[in-house]
Write an enzyme that holds these catalytic residues in place. Structure first.
Site, mmCIF file in Angstrom:
data_model
loop_
_atom_site.group_PDB
_atom_site.id
_atom_site.type_symbol
_atom_site.label_atom_id
_atom_site.label_comp_id
_atom_site.label_asym_id
_atom_site.label_seq_id
_atom_site.Cartn_x
_atom_site.Cartn_y
_atom_site.Cartn_z
ATOM 1 N N THR A 8 -5.981 -8.647 -3.531
ATOM 2 C CA THR A 8 -5.684 -7.448 -3.604
ATOM 3 C C THR A 8 -6.399 -6.084 -4.047
ATOM 4 O OG1 THR A 8 -3.241 -8.187 -3.702
ATOM 5 C CG2 THR A 8 -3.467 -5.985 -3.140
ATOM 6 N N LYS B 242 -0.816 -4.986 2.292
ATOM 7 C CA LYS B 242 -0.187 -6.154 1.179
ATOM 8 C C LYS B 242 0.040 -4.843 -0.217
ATOM 9 C CE LYS B 242 -0.058 -8.996 -2.011
ATOM 10 N NZ LYS B 242 -1.026 -9.569 -3.098
ATOM 11 N N LYS C 151 -1.524 -2.277 -11.462
ATOM 12 C CA LYS C 151 -2.686 -1.777 -10.721
ATOM 13 C C LYS C 151 -2.389 -1.945 -9.136
ATOM 14 C CE LYS C 151 -5.132 -5.418 -8.736
ATOM 15 N NZ LYS C 151 -5.263 -6.239 -7.453
#
Length: 323
Positions: A124, A200, A270
């Site tokens: 990711t 995502k 994050k």
């Protein structure tokens, strides 16, 4: 070391036994070498499932312990990340933009890859970094596919991940037989790799919102003398029946079970930050994303860095003095 010299050195060591005699791979050819870089909890299981392909799988990780574990299952340890660059298809599952850059660019993997080979980035990462990587691969004549996944460690172990794939149809068709070993379905999202990463990030933004909402709802129920288990039982059998997010993470919140982490809270932090940045890149404010960034900082400041993402529920309860 220059690309040609590096590849020659690797051949001399007998690592590149099945590399095609020409640098450009044929679309219909499936006798190919595979490499997997990044053997954390997710990557280790994904690489283990790729061993079922019957093709050589070279593996590398900063921590050598997972490499040895996979070697016992038939994988071929690489002495450096760059050695993995001689494979026809290189998978990476690294923590973030920085780790991917350090390994793929600074670590010489891209320099070792031949034109016609493919890099499948399953991490990711930010939309901006995905765009940068796609351009760099194109300059070098190397295929680039973004393929982040949905699913926790147990899902990865079972080979049942959902794969979000972005890139050209031709490249994805070439790696689809390998996707079938690690995932239950491949979802196509655009011809640009960055599009899969945007999806995502959107998914993980919604995941964090759902967990925070569950944590706050559970805290409210507890504040009024209702056991957490009773509240979670209610919502997972009524409003959110059939939802693995509310059932799975709700159960963890009710049981206050935040360790060992299947998806670390700091990784969720994050991802939400990257989602907000992706929105900013298209002049799209994300109000929930902004709010979540503050809540993540609060949890981290209280020392929850090594806990599961479900610890957002712990943080919600702590705000009300319930923990």
């Amino acid at each position: 070391m220059a690309c040609a010299a590096l590849r020659a050195a690797l051949r001399a060591r007998g690592i590149a036994g099945l590399i095609a005699s020409t640098p450009t791979r044929q679309k219909e050819e499936f006798h190919m070498t595979i490499a997997f870089i990044g053997l954390g909890a997710m990557g280790h299981n994904m690489a283990a499932n790729l061993l079922r392909s019957g093709q050589p799988v070279h593996v590398w990780n900063r921590n050598p312990a997972p490499v040895q574990a996979l070697a016992e299952k038939g994988a071929k340890p690489a002495a450096s990340a760059a050695e993995c660059g001689i494979a026809d298809i290189v998978f990476t599952m690294l923590a973030d933009d920085k780790a991917t850059r350090e390994v793929m660019i600074d670590g010489g993997v891209l320099d070792a890859m031949a034109p016609g080979s493919i890099h499948v980035n399953m991490a990711t990462v930010s939309v901006a970094f995905a765009r940068e990587m796609a351009a760099l691969h194109q300059q070098k004549g190397i295929g680039y596919v973004a393929a982040p996944v949905l699913g926790r460690v147990d899902v990865a172990e079972a080979g049942k991940l959902n794969i979000l794939a972005g890139g050209s149809d031709e490249l994805i068709a070439r790696v689809q037989p390998l996707f079938d070993l690690i995932g239950q379905k491949t979802w196509r999202f655009g011809n640009e790799p960055e599009q899969a990463n945007a999806i995502k990030l959107a998914c993980n933004l919604m995941l964090a919102c759902a967990i925070e909402a569950t944590g706050e709802g559970t805290a409210l129920a507890r504040a009024h003398g209702i056991p957490a288990e009773s509240f979670i039982d209610l919502i997972t059998n009524t409003l959110f029946a059939g939802s693995p997010v509310y059932k799975g993470y709700g159960g963890m919140i009710a049981q206050q079970r935040y360790s060992p982490p299947g998806f670390k809270l700091t990784l969720g932090q994050k991802d939400v930050r990257l989602a907000v940045e992706a929105g900013q890149g298209t002049n799209l404010p994300l109000a929930f994303g902004d709010a979540l960034q503050g809540l993540f900082k609060e949890a981290v400041d209280h020392g929850d860095v090594d806990l599961d993402l479900a610890a957002l529920g712990k943080n919600a309860a702590r705000r009300g003095g319930l923990d």
